[in-house]
Scaffold this active site. Structure first.
Site, short mmCIF file in Angstrom:
data_model
loop_
_atom_site.label_atom_id
_atom_site.label_comp_id
_atom_site.label_asym_id
_atom_site.label_seq_id
_atom_site.Cartn_x
_atom_site.Cartn_y
_atom_site.Cartn_z
N ASP A 137 0.82 -1.21 0.00
CA ASP A 137 0.00 0.00 0.00
C ASP A 137 0.85 1.26 0.00
O ASP A 137 2.07 1.21 0.16
CB ASP A 137 -0.96 -0.01 1.20
CG ASP A 137 -0.30 -0.50 2.49
OD1 ASP A 137 0.94 -0.45 2.58
OD2 ASP A 137 -1.03 -0.94 3.40
N ASN A 158 -7.62 -3.83 14.39
CA ASN A 158 -9.01 -4.12 14.00
C ASN A 158 -9.09 -5.27 12.98
O ASN A 158 -10.13 -5.49 12.38
CB ASN A 158 -9.67 -2.86 13.41
CG ASN A 158 -8.96 -2.35 12.16
OD1 ASN A 158 -8.01 -2.95 11.69
ND2 ASN A 158 -9.44 -1.24 11.61
N HIS A 193 -7.36 -5.45 10.17
CA HIS A 193 -7.10 -5.11 8.76
C HIS A 193 -5.81 -5.75 8.25
O HIS A 193 -4.90 -6.03 9.03
CB HIS A 193 -7.12 -3.59 8.53
CG HIS A 193 -5.93 -2.81 9.00
ND1 HIS A 193 -5.98 -1.47 9.28
CD2 HIS A 193 -4.64 -3.17 9.23
CE1 HIS A 193 -4.79 -1.05 9.65
NE2 HIS A 193 -3.95 -2.05 9.63
N GLU A 230 -9.73 -2.43 5.39
CA GLU A 230 -10.36 -2.28 6.71
C GLU A 230 -11.55 -3.24 6.81
O GLU A 230 -11.99 -3.80 5.81
CB GLU A 230 -10.82 -0.83 6.89
CG GLU A 230 -9.70 0.20 6.78
CD GLU A 230 -8.71 0.19 7.95
OE1 GLU A 230 -8.86 -0.63 8.89
OE2 GLU A 230 -7.77 1.01 7.94
P1 PGA Z 1 2.20 -2.06 12.68
O1 PGA Z 1 1.05 -2.04 11.59
O2 PGA Z 1 3.21 -3.06 12.22
O3 PGA Z 1 2.76 -0.65 12.66
O4 PGA Z 1 1.58 -2.43 13.97
C1 PGA Z 1 0.52 -3.25 11.13
C2 PGA Z 1 -0.72 -2.98 10.30
O5 PGA Z 1 -1.49 -2.06 10.62
O6 PGA Z 1 -0.92 -3.72 9.34
#
Ligand code: PGA
Length: 255
Positions: free
Chosen positions: A79, A148, A150, A155
């Site tokens: 992304d 959450n 995702h 999302e």
């Molecule tokens: P993080 O993000 O490694 O910064 O916890 C993971 C994500 O949101 O996919």
């Protein structure tokens, strides 16, 4: 196909629980290294965020100390924020350059990230999917997971058949990314992103989801033990033929 509501599928996700976050990152890096060494033209899917930083540090070490070469590899990132040029310190292109690409021998033109400044985002997303196909598909996609559930910027509610597209960020994700690690003020966080879709990710031949820390425990438990549901995007990996969740003990604590 698409699904409505929750359903149960035979859960094929393999689980690896490591004693701490460093051990989990080393395990995930080792899985990437195997593909890079085995395939003549490896195609690796990558992720950004705090979790993979140690994975990239280990890949850099393997490159420097154990001759792991990325010369024939192609990479695709999940992304990118909409509106941030690659020169912006918080763009995912800048993150990848700093943590990995500038320190290994991957060829710059084989590192594929979505362009968040593209004038026509839909065309940019279509071109990204075509570049994955042209590379022969992704051998292994490294993923993180949001609190959450995702995966990438898919999302809760993201369709199982979604492909690379522009999406709005949820307030939860904006808050998670403005806790000082990346942005310090929610107002600075872009409101939209380009993201590989759930179907794009599911098409990778192998998926490795790395999750560390107690903040991820509920999402990991829902993805692993809950229904196959678009409400928890990571649960949509349950029927993948080759998906491994690599966790530390904290992330696995709600099993
Ligand atoms: P993080 O993000 O490694 O910064 O916890 C993971 C994500 O949101 O996919």
């Amino acid at each position: 196909f698409s699904i409505s509501g929750d359903c149960f599928v035979p859960n094929k996700i393999k689980l690896v629980v490591c004693k701490d976050s460093s051990a989990a990152a080393l395990d995930a890096a080792g899985r990437i290294a195997v593909i890079v060494r085995e395939r003549s033209t490896p195609v690796i899917g990558l992720a950004t965020g705090s979790t993979p930083e140690t994975v990239y540090a280990e890949l850099v070490r393997l490159h420097r100390e154990e001759k792991l070469s990325f010369r024939n590899a192609s990479t695709f990132n999940l992304d990118e924020y909409v509106g941030l040029p690659s020169t912006h310190a918080q763009s995912y292109r800048a993150f990848m350059q700093a943590h990995l690409f500038s320190q290994i021998d991957v060829l710059p033109w084989r590192t594929h990230l979505l362009d968040g400044t593209a004038a026509l985002p839909a065309l940019e997303c279509e071109a990204f999917e075509k570049r994955i196909l042209a590379a022969g598909g992704v051998d292994l996609w490294l993923l993180g997971i949001g609190g959450n559930g995702h995966i990438a910027f898919n999302e809760p509610g993201s369709p199982v058949d979604s492909r690379t597209r522009i999406v709005a960020l949820t307030p939860e994700t904006i808050a998670a990314n403005s806790d000082g690690r990346f942005f310090s003020d929610p107002a600075e966080v872009p409101r939209a992103a380009l993201t590989a879709g759930i179907a794009t990710i599911r098409e990778a031949r192998r998926v490795v989801l790395l999750a560390t820390g107690a903040k991820k425990a509920a999402a990991v438990a829902a993805a692993m033990k809950g229904p196959f549901t678009e409400s928890c995007p990571a649960s949509l990996l349950q029927d993948h033929a080759d998906c491994t969740f690599v966790l530390d003990e904290d992330a696995a604590s709600l099993f």
